[in-house]
Design a protein around this motif. Structure first.
Motif, PDB file in Angstrom:
ATOM      1  N   GLN A  47      -6.197   7.913 -12.777  1.00  0.00           N
ATOM      2  CA  GLN A  47      -6.712   6.775 -12.161  1.00  0.00           C
ATOM      3  C   GLN A  47      -6.978   5.649 -12.666  1.00  0.00           C
ATOM      4  OE1 GLN A  47     -10.454   8.791 -10.596  1.00  0.00           O
ATOM      5  NE2 GLN A  47      -9.670   9.015  -8.744  1.00  0.00           N
ATOM      6  N   LEU A  48      -6.746   4.321 -12.027  1.00  0.00           N
ATOM      7  CA  LEU A  48      -7.267   3.255 -12.635  1.00  0.00           C
ATOM      8  C   LEU A  48      -8.269   2.533 -11.929  1.00  0.00           C
ATOM      9  CD1 LEU A  48      -3.522   1.316 -12.522  1.00  0.00           C
ATOM     10  CD2 LEU A  48      -4.625   2.939 -14.098  1.00  0.00           C
ATOM     11  N   GLY A  52       0.055  -4.784 -15.539  1.00  0.00           N
ATOM     12  CA  GLY A  52       0.222  -6.037 -14.829  1.00  0.00           C
ATOM     13  C   GLY A  52      -1.008  -6.033 -13.755  1.00  0.00           C
ATOM     14  N   TRP A  53      -1.019  -7.023 -13.175  1.00  0.00           N
ATOM     15  CA  TRP A  53      -2.065  -7.602 -12.036  1.00  0.00           C
ATOM     16  C   TRP A  53      -1.291  -8.184 -10.772  1.00  0.00           C
ATOM     17  CZ3 TRP A  53      -7.011  -6.004 -12.005  1.00  0.00           C
ATOM     18  CH2 TRP A  53      -7.512  -5.788 -13.293  1.00  0.00           C
ATOM     19  N   TYR A  54      -1.390  -7.567  -9.717  1.00  0.00           N
ATOM     20  CA  TYR A  54      -0.906  -8.179  -8.490  1.00  0.00           C
ATOM     21  C   TYR A  54      -2.258  -8.476  -7.589  1.00  0.00           C
ATOM     22  CZ  TYR A  54       3.812  -6.298  -9.788  1.00  0.00           C
ATOM     23  OH  TYR A  54       4.826  -6.017 -10.301  1.00  0.00           O
ATOM     24  N   ASP A  82      -7.034 -18.687  -5.185  1.00  0.00           N
ATOM     25  CA  ASP A  82      -6.826 -17.540  -5.741  1.00  0.00           C
ATOM     26  C   ASP A  82      -7.690 -16.573  -5.089  1.00  0.00           C
ATOM     27  OD1 ASP A  82      -7.376 -19.735  -8.665  1.00  0.00           O
ATOM     28  OD2 ASP A  82      -5.340 -18.808  -8.215  1.00  0.00           O
ATOM     29  N   THR A  83      -8.472 -16.869  -4.097  1.00  0.00           N
ATOM     30  CA  THR A  83      -9.156 -15.975  -3.438  1.00  0.00           C
ATOM     31  C   THR A  83      -8.316 -14.627  -2.563  1.00  0.00           C
ATOM     32  OG1 THR A  83     -10.845 -17.306  -2.607  1.00  0.00           O
ATOM     33  CG2 THR A  83     -10.453 -15.326  -1.367  1.00  0.00           C
ATOM     34  N   ALA A  84      -8.484 -13.358  -3.160  1.00  0.00           N
ATOM     35  CA  ALA A  84      -7.685 -12.222  -2.947  1.00  0.00           C
ATOM     36  C   ALA A  84      -8.135 -10.987  -3.493  1.00  0.00           C
ATOM     37  CB  ALA A  84      -6.272 -12.324  -3.390  1.00  0.00           C
ATOM     38  N   VAL A  85      -7.524 -10.206  -2.888  1.00  0.00           N
ATOM     39  CA  VAL A  85      -7.938  -8.583  -3.549  1.00  0.00           C
ATOM     40  C   VAL A  85      -6.784  -8.617  -4.923  1.00  0.00           C
ATOM     41  CG1 VAL A  85      -7.838  -6.049  -3.559  1.00  0.00           C
ATOM     42  CG2 VAL A  85      -8.725  -7.804  -1.413  1.00  0.00           C
ATOM     43  N   TYR A  86      -7.499  -8.248  -5.881  1.00  0.00           N
ATOM     44  CA  TYR A  86      -6.614  -8.078  -7.262  1.00  0.00           C
ATOM     45  C   TYR A  86      -6.404  -6.462  -7.619  1.00  0.00           C
ATOM     46  CZ  TYR A  86      -6.671 -13.193  -7.927  1.00  0.00           C
ATOM     47  OH  TYR A  86      -6.419 -14.714  -7.679  1.00  0.00           O
ATOM     48  N   TYR A  87      -5.107  -6.205  -7.703  1.00  0.00           N
ATOM     49  CA  TYR A  87      -4.985  -4.823  -8.086  1.00  0.00           C
ATOM     50  C   TYR A  87      -4.299  -4.584  -9.334  1.00  0.00           C
ATOM     51  CZ  TYR A  87      -5.114  -4.207  -2.916  1.00  0.00           C
ATOM     52  OH  TYR A  87      -5.501  -4.139  -1.684  1.00  0.00           O
ATOM     53  N   CYS A  88      -4.801  -3.686 -10.023  1.00  0.00           N
ATOM     54  CA  CYS A  88      -4.276  -3.426 -11.453  1.00  0.00           C
ATOM     55  C   CYS A  88      -3.014  -2.393 -11.131  1.00  0.00           C
ATOM     56  CB  CYS A  88      -5.195  -2.817 -12.249  1.00  0.00           C
ATOM     57  SG  CYS A  88      -4.690  -2.090 -13.683  1.00  0.00           S
ATOM     58  N   ASN A  89      -1.918  -2.787 -11.910  1.00  0.00           N
ATOM     59  CA  ASN A  89      -0.627  -1.652 -12.031  1.00  0.00           C
ATOM     60  C   ASN A  89      -0.206  -1.428 -13.344  1.00  0.00           C
ATOM     61  OD1 ASN A  89       2.431  -2.167 -12.380  1.00  0.00           O
ATOM     62  ND2 ASN A  89       2.021  -1.052 -10.437  1.00  0.00           N
TER      63      ASN A  89
END
Length: 116
Positions: free
Chosen positions: A3-4, A35-37, A89-96
């Motif tokens: 899990q991240l 990374g980040w998306y 830059d407003t967004a949902v940021y996801y770790c990968n």
């Protein structure tokens, strides 16, 4: 099961800063890239930044010079320092995280909102 877990999102005014963190739990296999998306409403998910052992970090054009990615490989943790934040830059940021073998791991996402 790997899990991240992401943290550090929130509401910030334009020009402000936030630092995102993402830690992997569950004994992930050898991680070769982190990374980040991000995904804004109505838009496709896009690369923000990616870091690979031994290589220079890669940044999306819209964040170059403002965001900095770093990692602690021993802890399977990746960070994203975001400075000079803008409304776009407003967004949902996801770790990968990409393991040596198998599919990539994804975090659940953390909301970043830049607004006055």
């Amino acid at each position: 099961q790997v899990q991240l877990v992401e943290s550090g999102g929130g509401l910030v005014q334009p020009g402000g800063s936030l630092r995102l963190s993402c830690a992997a739990s569950g004994s992930p296999l050898s991680i070769i890239a982190m990374g980040w998306y991000r995904q804004a409403p109505g838009k496709q998910r896009e690369l923000v930044a990616r870091i690979t052992s031994g290589d220079n970090p890669v940044y999306g054009d819209s964040v170059k010079g403002r965001f900095t990615i770093s990692s602690d490989n021993a802890k399977n943790t990746v960070y994203l320092q975001m400075d000079g934040l803008k409304a776009e830059d407003t967004a949902v940021y996801y770790c990968n995280m990409l393991p040596l073998l198998g599919a990539a791991y994804w975090g659940q996402g953390t909301q970043v909102t830049v607004s006055s």
